[in-house]
Design an enzyme around this catalytic site. Structure first.
Site, PDB file in Angstrom:
ATOM      1  N   GLY A  17       0.818  -1.203   0.000  1.00  0.00           N
ATOM      2  CA  GLY A  17       0.000   0.000   0.000  1.00  0.00           C
ATOM      3  C   GLY A  17       0.851   1.252   0.000  1.00  0.00           C
ATOM      4  O   GLY A  17       2.087   1.190  -0.045  1.00  0.00           O
ATOM      5  N   TYR A  49      -3.556  12.254  11.082  1.00  0.00           N
ATOM      6  CA  TYR A  49      -2.577  12.852  10.146  1.00  0.00           C
ATOM      7  C   TYR A  49      -3.100  14.155   9.542  1.00  0.00           C
ATOM      8  O   TYR A  49      -2.336  14.898   8.925  1.00  0.00           O
ATOM      9  CB  TYR A  49      -2.244  11.904   8.986  1.00  0.00           C
ATOM     10  CG  TYR A  49      -1.640  10.571   9.345  1.00  0.00           C
ATOM     11  CD1 TYR A  49      -1.160  10.287  10.622  1.00  0.00           C
ATOM     12  CD2 TYR A  49      -1.539   9.567   8.382  1.00  0.00           C
ATOM     13  CE1 TYR A  49      -0.620   9.050  10.922  1.00  0.00           C
ATOM     14  CE2 TYR A  49      -0.989   8.332   8.676  1.00  0.00           C
ATOM     15  CZ  TYR A  49      -0.544   8.076   9.954  1.00  0.00           C
ATOM     16  OH  TYR A  49      -0.015   6.843  10.235  1.00  0.00           O
TER      17      TYR A  49
END
Ligand code: A2P
Length: 295
Positions: A17, A49
């Site tokens: 990923g 994030y």
């Protein structure tokens, strides 16, 4: 074709990923677009994030069908607790601009507030039962956290995402995951944590390791590619982060060579047993003052 790992609930997850930890929001959309165009089909982010909206933008800009992309995100600890975590799903889904999230995981155990960790995980179980997520899991859980979770919840996590690179291989965590049928997913899979600026002096970058460099030279690959191959051949999922287009492409070009047993063993032997990131038992993540915005 995308190489996948079968999760314990029958869902298939791409093994390799794309990570966006520390990717600034303004860089994230273009990085995700570049990654999807390069062939990645899994993107990992986190509410904490602050770039879920841009991940969604990158997905749409790439032109890749949403149904062909596996979206993974994490619930931050300030949203732990049953009702709070149900709402955390709504926040993340609306920032992505999707109705369903492929994999939703808890960002950290909260050893100091384990009841809220349990409440959060029970909410993940509800979201799974309601079809809002396709799989659920955890991150930064050590074996005793997994054991405590299992005592109080029904569904075995599909994934445990932990710091894992050649200098910190976490054999006990890998064993505990394997025994439960949990896929180990490596964060900082090429050891970015060993060289991130501002994370402490005297760090030794695993990218410059002589053993890995030697193996890379034999295969005409880079150290990063060798590390990613090592993970994949040992059955782990990886989510390397990059905002550099060449490195984004390079990190996905890891399916057409094979390390032999001696090479895998030589990389295993590099483990120093020293984590680069915070010890989940020694920090109280509630002290990281991050509130997840509604939109
Ligand atoms: P950049 O974004 O400039 O490429 P990890 O995912 O293991 O934490 O590693 C991420 C770090 O490694 C980032 O600093 C990233 O910087 C850098 N990086 C990513 N891919 C490569 C690569 N193929 N070679 C060297 N450095 C890389």
């Amino acid at each position: 074709m995308t190489e996948t790992i079968l999760l314990n609930n029958g869902v298939r997850m791409p093994s390799a990923g794309f990570g966006v930890f520390q990717s600034a929001p303004e860089e994230t959309a273009i990085a995700v677009e570049t990654a999807l165009k390069a062939g990645y089909r899994l993107v990992d982010t986190a509410a904490g994030y602050g770039n879920e909206r841009e991940v969604g933008d990158g997905l749409r800009r790439s032109g890749v069908d949403r149904n062909d992309v596996f979206l993974e995100t994490k619930v931050w600890v300030s949203d732990y607790g049953f009702d709070e975590t149900l709402h955390a799903f709504d926040k993340s889904a609306s920032k992505f601009g999707v109705s369903q999230i492929d994999l939703l995981i808890l960002h950290q155990p909260m050893p100091q507030h384990f009841d809220r960790t349990i409440g959060a995980y029970r909410a993940l179980e509800r979201l799974l039962a309601d079809g809002k997520v396709c799989a659920i899991g955890v991150s930064n859980f050590m074996p005793h956290h997994l054991a405590a979770l299992r005592e109080h919840t029904e569904i075995v996590p599909a994934v445990n995402q932990v710091e894992l690179h050649p200098y910190f291989t976490q054999p006990a965590v890998q064993r505990a995951n394997a025994e439960l049928g949990v896929v180990t997913q490596a964060w900082s899979p090429i050891g970015g944590i060993t060289f991130y600026p501002g994370w402490g002096e005297n760090r030794v970058s695993v990218l410059e390791d002589a053993t890995i460099g030697g193996i890379a030279a034999v295969h005409s690959k880079t150290a990063a590619q060798v590390m990613l191959r090592w993970h994949l051949q040992q059955g782990r999922s990886v989510i390397p982060k990059s905002t550099n287009p060449d490195r984004i492409v390079q990190n996905f070009d890891v399916f057409e060579f094979e390390l032999d047993e001696d090479e895998l063993t030589a990389i295993d032997a590099l483990d120093r047993g020293v984590r680069g990131g915070p010890d989940p038992d020694l920090v109280d993540p509630m002290t990281f003052d991050v509130e997840i915005a509604e939109s």
